[in-house]
Design an enzyme around this catalytic site. Structure first.
Site, PDB file in Angstrom:
ATOM      1  CG  PHE A 102     -45.293 -10.642 118.721  1.00 28.08           C
ATOM      2  CD1 PHE A 102     -44.095 -11.672 117.761  1.00 28.08           C
ATOM      3  CD2 PHE A 102     -46.467 -10.817 117.737  1.00 28.08           C
ATOM      4  CE1 PHE A 102     -44.653 -11.849 115.536  1.00 28.08           C
ATOM      5  CE2 PHE A 102     -46.876 -11.816 116.959  1.00 28.08           C
ATOM      6  CZ  PHE A 102     -45.926 -12.159 115.817  1.00 28.08           C
TER       7      PHE A 102
ATOM      8  CD  GLN B  28     -54.902  -6.512 115.953  1.00 23.14           C
ATOM      9  OE1 GLN B  28     -54.495  -7.755 115.162  1.00 23.14           O
ATOM     10  NE2 GLN B  28     -54.829  -5.963 116.819  1.00 23.14           N
TER      11      GLN B  28
ATOM     12  CG  HIS C  40     -51.645  -7.122 110.590  1.00 18.60           C
ATOM     13  ND1 HIS C  40     -50.253  -6.314 109.858  1.00 18.60           N
ATOM     14  CD2 HIS C  40     -51.179  -7.986 111.177  1.00 18.60           C
ATOM     15  CE1 HIS C  40     -49.360  -7.460 110.346  1.00 18.60           C
ATOM     16  NE2 HIS C  40     -50.132  -8.158 111.574  1.00 18.60           N
TER      17      HIS C  40
ATOM     18  CG  LEU D 155     -50.158 -11.263 107.937  1.00 17.85           C
ATOM     19  CD1 LEU D 155     -51.014  -9.723 108.344  1.00 17.85           C
ATOM     20  CD2 LEU D 155     -51.073 -12.160 109.799  1.00 17.85           C
TER      21      LEU D 155
ATOM     22  CD  GLU E  56     -47.525  -7.490 116.443  1.00 16.20           C
ATOM     23  OE1 GLU E  56     -48.448  -7.247 115.323  1.00 16.20           O
ATOM     24  OE2 GLU E  56     -46.938  -7.595 116.867  1.00 16.20           O
TER      25      GLU E  56
ATOM     26  NE  ARG F 220     -50.818  -7.843 115.283  1.00 14.14           N
ATOM     27  CZ  ARG F 220     -51.087  -9.360 115.066  1.00 14.14           C
ATOM     28  NH1 ARG F 220     -52.059  -9.288 114.618  1.00 14.14           N
ATOM     29  NH2 ARG F 220     -50.685  -9.718 114.902  1.00 14.14           N
TER      30      ARG F 220
ATOM     31  CG  HIS G 274     -54.892  -9.595 110.731  1.00 14.94           C
ATOM     32  ND1 HIS G 274     -54.879 -10.528 109.646  1.00 14.94           N
ATOM     33  CD2 HIS G 274     -54.137  -9.621 112.224  1.00 14.94           C
ATOM     34  CE1 HIS G 274     -53.691 -11.234 110.900  1.00 14.94           C
ATOM     35  NE2 HIS G 274     -53.745 -11.182 112.024  1.00 14.94           N
TER      36      HIS G 274
ATOM     37  NE  ARG H 261     -56.201 -11.351 117.175  1.00 11.80           N
ATOM     38  CZ  ARG H 261     -54.493 -11.173 116.581  1.00 11.80           C
ATOM     39  NH1 ARG H 261     -53.198 -11.664 117.456  1.00 11.80           N
ATOM     40  NH2 ARG H 261     -54.526 -11.657 115.228  1.00 11.80           N
TER      41      ARG H 261
END
Lengths: 329, 566
Positions: B116, B230, B232, B242, B245, B276, B344, B379
């Site tokens: 990730f 954030q 995304h 969305l 990821e 991100r 996001h 994050r």
């Protein structure tokens, strides 16, 4: 350029404060291709009728809030394209939106799902873990990929209640377990980390349980996550017979069919079916029903059709039995 | 009178309830939620939850996870909180697994882990691309098993307090619009994030309006680091929904109109799996320089999964495939998905520390509505599900010690209820005329244009002014639906008020912070400025309802400040 067109949304509305009965309101809107049913409803709410009431939340098909009937079929408003519904409309250019069936309507498209939650509780739709409380979180329980795969599809369920709304048994029998609770029961019972398998199965065998399903397959047809719910239902029935839950009318009915397949002449022996399913007292109690059926001309044929190559089927069953000695049913 | 009242029934609220019951078996505990618990937005988390289980890379450690998290935060995370998050990760993930959460598995039967963004090891535990959904279902199942008392479809109106301690809340039942007070010794706020304020440019659920932060702000409590939102990288072009990821974790490419994997220019080492904030800025930059694709629904970049093959996509990214088909008419097996960055996640939230305690006695905050702060300025993917589990549990745990010290307090329920009833009655006044949908769209538009991925003084000032003007116009907003039964018109107006109040904190915090750090990127101050800005922003309302900013030091102690490159 994407297409735009004029459409009518015929929406069933009901506000218990003012309405005696539900009624339909027509909203004429011009929409562009690519818009979902939910966005269309919210467009109407924002621009025409702020009182129009629907539940919605994630708008991405995962929270399960916005299931409604669109042109007569229960589905998620947020993942359904308006343009896909145009050819399905009974009246050209009119899309009909109604609340889910088999629930009490709170207002407009919002229904009371508490009975569904209650059934999840009644049927213990949770894992009671093999791991003791004081050992929680210390180590993983090993689950093989194929063991995960068996419950994988069932864990897709988002409790949107589309299957509940379409279920032909829920319609006539409010106490019926319902498709999604059978699915959850199957998912919990097939989880190796669970310890109350037998108790849950026992509950699922009660009246209004897994044997009442009529295999109409509506739940499978409408499931928004394409979950093979019928596999879960037959899985539970299979497990029940394996574990000698053969005391319900439903189980005996199934066993009678099995008996005729394995030992019969190639047809269902319908005359003795009530006796084998319901027992002597139950069978006698069905006589008035049988008579009234008879008076309306609903009687078994005098010369029933016999299945061809029934012996071949019998041989296959025998072979399966030999190959799978542990499978009792 | 409840001992513990939890507001919010997503993963954080449910985990808090479960732990609170375990640790305080005699206590009277309930959960209030504006939606039925399984509808909560935890369900939308697709990709996974990080924990250094070392099932894939045997050399993964809690320390590596902690370092990745702190570096990912651009060193704004409080390091004690980040360390606790990562230390507890293996335990809570295993606990969840023990409780029946269906994780995807490696062939040896252990929990599968995938790579990730911003992480140095394969650390993200998952269940296909429905991880949040299955975690939420598992927690809800356990809550039903434990007989948790739920107030489903109750909307939070206010936090009641006196002398620096909370007395309970006032809520409204959606079924009949009845306003009622619920007195409680302890409140755990777990109401989720506020990124829906970007409205059409947000991946969030409709109700992610920051209700807990809104009532806390109006009760005089400080909100931390609100300017950090954030974006995304991969929202769907048309809807902003969305694409996890996980799509890049499984090997997806980002492609510009020259057919290049442009991330090689921005993060040559990590490529598409940069953090991100960096990937979102890179996409925005490509589009600005004319290297995006054009369409009626705006400029976009392509996320290409076609080389991954049908089998992998069907097995590990099935929901994403469905979303792309439903909302873009594109099957990712056959062609690339059109994407653009979308608002996001809110890094900011109710100011609290690693114990989840806030400045108000008896008030605790967990999950996206809180800022302990583990994510700092940015994050990492897979750390949000982790945060709700770890800190939900922590709140329940803390109350084992704290509950005996919290005395039952008297609350004038009638006064509290009447105050809220008067507030609601305002919206029906005949001279009210402002439209909900108009104000909401304008809020989303000004935030998107002026307080978006790239920020600078002129735009931010404009954003601050426009949000202030919208808050003024809100005072004349009209609720048109007069019914007392399930009045969603009224509820949406109340949600808008929360979003507007928080938007003031976001825009003013962003204007004040003259540096670039994590999700906050100033074109006029492109460098991180540790000398002046290595500190948390605290936003509070004064008596006039205006935002006042102050600052708080960052807790360090583990990893010193370093330049952040990928």
């Amino acid at each position: 350029m994407e297409q735009r067109r004029e459409l009518t949304f015929k929406i069933r509305c009901f506000n218990p404060e003012v309405d005696q009965e539900p009624h339909y309101k027509n909203y004429n809107v011009e929409l562009e291709q690519g818009i979902t049913i939910l966005r269309a409803i919210n467009y109407i709410k924002d621009h025409i009728d702020p009182s129009l009431t629907v539940r919605f939340f994630c708008q991405a098909g995962i929270c399960g809030s916005c299931a409604v009937k669109v042109n007569g079929v229960s589905k998620l408003a947020c993942t359904t394209q308006v343009w896909d519904e145009i050819p399905l409309a009974e009246v050209e250019g009119t899309i009909v939106i109604e609340p889910l069936a088999n629930f009490k309507v709170i207002r407009d498209l919002v229904v009371d799902i508490d009975p569904m939650i209650q059934k999840l509780k009644n049927h213990k739709a949770w894992v009671v873990p093999t791991t003791a409380d004081e050992k929680m979180g210390e180590k993983e329980v090993a689950v093989q990929p194929e063991e995960f795969e068996r419950i994988n599809a069932a864990t897709d369920c988002i409790l949107c209640a589309s299957c509940y709304s379409e279920c032909s048994l829920c319609e006539v029998s409010p106490n019926f377990i319902s498709p999604l609770v059978m699915l959850k029961t199957f998912r919990m019972n097939d989880d190796k980390r669970d310890t109350i398998n037998d108790e849950r199965l026992e509950i699922a065998n009660h009246d209004g349980g897994i044997w009442d399903c009529t295999h109409c397959y509506r739940c499978v047809e409408v499931c928004v996550k394409n979950i093979p719910i019928m596999d879960a239902i037959s899985g539970l029935r299979h497990e029940s017979l394996q574990k000698n839950h053969d005391y319900t009318d439903g189980a005996r009915h199934a066993l009678a069919f099995k008996q005729d397949i394995e030992q019969g002449p190639g047809r269902l022996r319908e005359i003795t079916l009530p006796l084998r399913t319901l027992g002597p007292v139950g069978a006698i109690s069905q006589i008035p029903f049988a008579v009234s059926m008879g008076l309306k001309g609903r009687v078994p044929p005098m010369f029933p059709h016999t299945a061809k190559d029934h012996d071949g089927l019998k041989r296959s069953i025998l072979k399966y039995r030999k190959d799978h000695p542990k499978d009792k049913e | 009178m409840y001992d513990i009242l939890i507001v919010g029934a997503g993963g954080g609220g449910l985990y808090a309830a479960m732990e609170a019951i375990h640790k305080n078996p005699q206590a009277k505990i309930a959960v209030v939620s504006k939606v039925y618990p399984p509808r909560s937005h935890t369900s939308a988390a697709q990709g996974g939850v990080n924990a250094a289980l070392a099932n894939k890379h045997k050399d993964d450690t809690i320390e590596l996870h902690t370092f990745d998290t702190i570096k990912g935060s651009d060193y704004l995370a409080d390091q004690d909180a980040a360390a606790y998050l990562c230390e507890m990760a293996p335990k809570v993930v295993r606990e969840l697994e023990n409780l029946g959460a269906p994780f995807s598995r490696f062939p040896d039967g252990s929990i599968a882990q995938r790579p990730f963004g911003g992480a140095n090891r394969h650390r993200c535990c998952y269940c296909a691309d429905k991880t949040g959904h299955t975690i939420l279902q598992t927690l809800y199942e356990q809550a039903l098993r434990m007989g948790v008392e739920f107030y489903n479809e109750y909307f939070l109106l206010s936090l009641e307090h006196q002398d620096g301690a909370c007395n309970g809340v006032v809520v409204m039942s959606q079924r009949n619009s009845k306003v009622m007070a619920i007195p409680a010794k302890a409140i755990i706020m777990a109401t989720g994030g506020y990124a829906k304020m970007y409205w059409h440019k947000s991946s969030n659920a409709a109700g992610l309006s920051g209700d807990g932060q809104g009532v806390a702000l109006r009760a005089g409590i400080g909100l931390k680091d609100m300017e950090f939102v954030q974006f995304h990288p991969t929202g769907l072009r048309k809807s902003g929904l969305l694409v996890s990821e996980a799509a890049r974790g499984e090997g997806g490419y980002l492609i510009n109109n020259k057919g290049e994997r442009f991330m090689s220019n921005y993060a040559p080492e990590k490529m598409e799996l940069g953090p991100r904030d960096l990937v979102s800025r890179s996409i925005e930059m490509e589009i600005r320089h004319g290297r995006g694709f054009e369409s009626a629904a705006g400029s976009f970049i392509k996320l290409d999964l076609t080389h991954l093959g049908k089998d992998l996509i069907m097995a590990r990214l099935p929901q994403i495939r469905e979303l792309a088909i439903d909302f873009e008419g594109v099957d990712p097996i056959k062609e690339p998905i059109p994407i653009r960055p979308t608002a996001h996640y809110s890094m900011g939230g109710i100011d609290c520390d690693v114990s989840t305690r806030t400045e108000m006695k008896g008030l605790y905050a967990v999950g996206e509505c809180a800022a302990p702060s583990v994510h700092g300025a940015n994050r990492l993917g897979g750390n949000s599900l982790l945060e709700i589990l770890v800190f939900g549990k922590r709140a329940g745990l803390e109350l084992q010690n704290d509950l005996p010290t919290l005395k039952p307090r008297s609350m004038n329920e009638r006064v509290a209820v009447e105050r809220q009833e008067r507030r609601l009655a305002q919206f029906y006044q005949p001279d009210h005329h402002e439209r909900l949908d108009v104000l909401r769209n304008e809020m989303g538009k000004t935030l998107g244009e002026n307080v978006g991925i790239y920020r600078e003084k002129k735009n931010l000032s404009k954003g601050v002014e426009e949000i202030a003007a919208l808050r003024e116009r809100f005072k004349k907003i009209k609720v048109h639906d007069n019914s007392r039964v399930f009045n969603t018109n009224l509820q949406q107006v109340l949600e808008l008020q929360n979003m507007l109040d928080l938007a003031a904190c976001v825009s003013q915090g962003a204007l004040a912070r003259e540096e670039s750090r994590g999700g906050h990127s100033r074109e006029d101050f492109p460098k991180r400025d540790d000398a002046n800005w290595h500190k948390h922003t605290i936003a509070k309302f004064n008596a006039q309802g205006e935002v006042e900013l102050s600052h708080k030091p960052v807790t360090m102690g583990l990893y010193p400040l370093e330049e952040r490159t990928y």
